[in-house]
Structure formats: C-alpha cells, structure tokens
Motif scaffolding. Structure first.
Motif: not given
Length: 401
Positions: A204-206, A247-259, A275-282
């Motif tokens: 993720i972003g950090n 998925v990245t959009a602007g400063r957002l980074t999303l990573i989802a468990d899809c398996s 289907l869980s996810f982690e999300l960061s902004s910068g």
C-alpha cells in the motif's frame, strides 16, 4: 532467563529460539547489549546445546543459523573466548540440516534450511562442488515452491518477500565470490526478476504489505533494499497478482483479496479474508486488516484468522471460515478451515471517471444458502471511495437464515 518462559504460541517459540532478538541487540551495539547477548546465548547453550528437541526443529535451527550469520561480528564481540562453543553448535547444525532437508517437503521452511546450509558451506570453506550441490537443491526447491504466475501457494505476501530475500542473498554471495552467474543462477535470477513487480503490487502507499493469510506488513527497509538490488524497474502488477487486485486513483491505493484461501498443507495459515481490502491515502493507511496474531498467543491468532479481523463482511455473527484441529502432533496443534468458498468472481471496470471492482464469493452458500456481493469504487481523481455489500439467497436450504 528467557529460556525458562513457556512461549504462548509457535510463532513466539520460533522467534525466540531462532535468535530473532539478536538483530535488535546487534542494532543497538553497546556494551549492555553485548553482555545481554552473551548471557542469553550461553544460557541457551547450557540448556539446549546438546540437542533438546524443543530448540532443534529444522526451520527453527535454520533461522538461528541465518541470524547468527547476519550478526556474526557482534556475536564474536559478545562471546569473545566462548565463541568456540558456537563453532561447535554450527558444525553440529550443518550435519543435522544436511540430513533432515532430504525428508522435508518443498516450501519456505526447506528454502531456509538450504540457505542456512549454503552460508555454512561458505563459512567453513567447503569444496566448491558441495556448495554447488546445495545451490542446485535450493534452485529446485524454488521451482517447486513458486507457481507459474510467480506467486506462492499460501498466498502470504510476507512469505513471497522472504523467498525474494533468500534468492537475493544467494546472488549477493555469488557476486562476492566472482562465480559465473549465468552458469549456476540463471533460473534464480529469472524468478527474482519476475517476483519484483508482484511484491510492488502487494504494497500500500506507505510501503507495507497487505496483511492476509499469516503475513504481516514486512520489514520496509529490507524490502526496499532487495528491490533496489534486483535492479528491476517498472510499475507494480495491478491485476491477478497472486489473487489480489490493486487499484490506484490519485493518492488512493486499494488492494483487495479476490481469490480463494489456500488449500491443503498451505491452509494452516489461511485467513477468512475473501473480498477484504486495505486502503491508503499517500503514506497514511486508512483501512487495514489485523494481520497475524500469533505473537500474542494461540487464542488471538485464531481470532485474527476470522472475518471479524478483516475489512470484509460477516453474515450475522458468522465468519466466512470455521477452523478445526487437523493435527495434535508436536507441541502445537494445527488448524485448517472446514469449508472453503468454491466460487470467487471478479469483474474489473474502468471509465474516464472511475474504476470499480464487482466481487462475490459463496463461503456462506453451503451451510446457509447466501452469496456475498461487494462493489468497491474509486473516482480516478482519488477524492471519493465507496463500497457496497449485499447478501443474496442463491441456494435454498432448510437451515438457511
């Protein structure tokens, strides 16, 4: 005396007897840390030096050898004249690991054992043909452990990073020896170069790794070091990345468990994180999973494997997976999931304005007849993130809710 403490879990026991604490004392490097290291190492030698089974598991012994090797100068300063005792231990370790590795299944544990044998062979200046034989076994284990898509069966990001680090260390030592890399290491270089973008895609972003299936955030400095050493440039892998979607959009980074969660022997660390996810902004994490809980005891570890410890959705008070004891052999029992989801669907869409994921899994269908649907949407500007969860009755059962 740390050796008289009963560890709360297997993870704590491996860390303690694997001498992970030596890295922290070595980083401190003052007289107090040297005295503490000497006292602990001599006490360990008195209690476990003769081969007590608690401290001589193959993986634990390999970890201890690797940590001793990484901090050898500090160990020499700490033990001084007593360093001969640990030379004996390392010789005994080399003989023990060379015999036990033949009976071990492929995987990270065997990779650690073979790497420990490799550095012991270099330390004691064994004949080159012996070292090359160990390297050929290490390479064969990598080929059996890494899948065709360059992921690992356990779907544990931290485990993939450790494979990457071991391969990088082997190549660093080979470079120091001026060996012809194209002869012995072409396959290892190829695997390392293909794994690099996967690791980038799981951060993720950090810089932290996504916390799923027994993996934690990882050591950020170590990951950066080996990615830099690899020389592999390019963007992170975004889709079908060991079962994760990025998925990245602007400063957002999303990573989802899809398996689906891992199966068979790899399911001992499987989490109910579909289907869980982690999300960061910068560099600021916003939504994260709990990660592994083994460091705090078996009960907390079991909780951290449930859906409640992840950014996913539960059906009432039910977790996606229920665990049952598979083996009581040894000091620690092993638990595996009872019923795994048979179908996990992914649909990825992107327009000029937004990117979204339509996801579903049927973990609850077998017992309760429900399928979980989730939609995650990010505006491409990175200013808006939305998510929607729903449950639909897709299979009628007598005991459905």
């Amino acid at each position: 005396n740390p050796w008289l403490i009963e560890p709360p879990s297997l993870e704590v026991e491996n860390s303690l007897h694997g001498f992970d604490w030596l890295n922290d004392l070595s980083a401190c490097g003052n007289d107090k840390s040297q005295r503490l290291a000497r006292d602990w190492m001599l006490l360990w030698y008195e209690i476990y030096g003769n081969g007590n089974y608690v401290s001589w598991g193959p993986e634990m012994t390999a970890l201890r050898t690797i940590n001793l090797f990484k901090n050898w100068r500090f160990v020499q300063k700490s033990l001084k004249l007593n360093i001969k005792l640990y030379h004996k231990i390392l010789k005994k370790t080399q003989f023990y690991l060379s015999k036990i590795q033949k009976r071990m299944p492929s995987g990270l544990a065997k990779a650690r054992v073979l790497f420990a044998l490799f550095i012991l062979s270099l330390m004691y200046q064994d004949a080159k043909w012996r070292t090359v034989r160990i390297l050929s076994q290490f390479q064969a284990n990598i080929q059996r452990s890494i899948k065709k898509d360059y992921g690992v069966q356990s779907r544990n990001p931290e485990e993939l990073v450790e494979f990457f680090a071991l391969m990088s260390e082997v190549l660093i030592q080979a470079k120091n020896l001026n060996w012809n890399e194209s002869t012995y290491f072409y396959s290892i270089i190829s695997y390392r170069n293909n794994i690099a973008p996967i690791i980038r895609g799981l951060r993720i972003g950090n810089g932290s790794l996504i916390r799923v299936h027994g993996g934690n955030v990882g050591n950020l400095e170590v990951i950066d070091k080996y990615l830099s050493f690899s020389g592999v440039k390019g963007p992170p892998l975004r889709s079908h990345n060991m079962g994760f979607e990025r998925v990245t959009a602007g400063r957002l980074t999303l990573i989802a468990d899809c398996s689906k969660p891992p199966k068979n022997l790899e399911s001992f660390k499987a989490h109910a994180s579909c289907l869980s996810f982690e999300l960061s902004s910068g560099q600021r994490p916003i939504f994260v999973n709990c990660g592994p809980g083994g460091a705090f005891g078996s009960a907390y570890k079991r909780y951290c494997r449930s859906t409640f410890a992840h950014n996913s959705c539960t059906l009432g008070n039910l977790s996606q997976l229920e665990y049952t004891v598979f083996s009581r052999l040894g000091r620690w029992q092993k638990e595996i999931p009872d019923i795994l989801p048979s179908v996990v669907k992914i649909e990825r869409n992107k327009t000029l304005e937004a990117t979204w994921l339509n996801l579903s899994h049927n973990s609850f269908e077998t017992l309760y007849g429900f399928t979980h649907f989730r939609k995650l949407l990010l505006l491409n500007s990175g200013k808006i993130f939305t998510g929607t969860d729903s449950f639909k009755l897709t299979k009628k059962l007598r005991n459905s809710l």
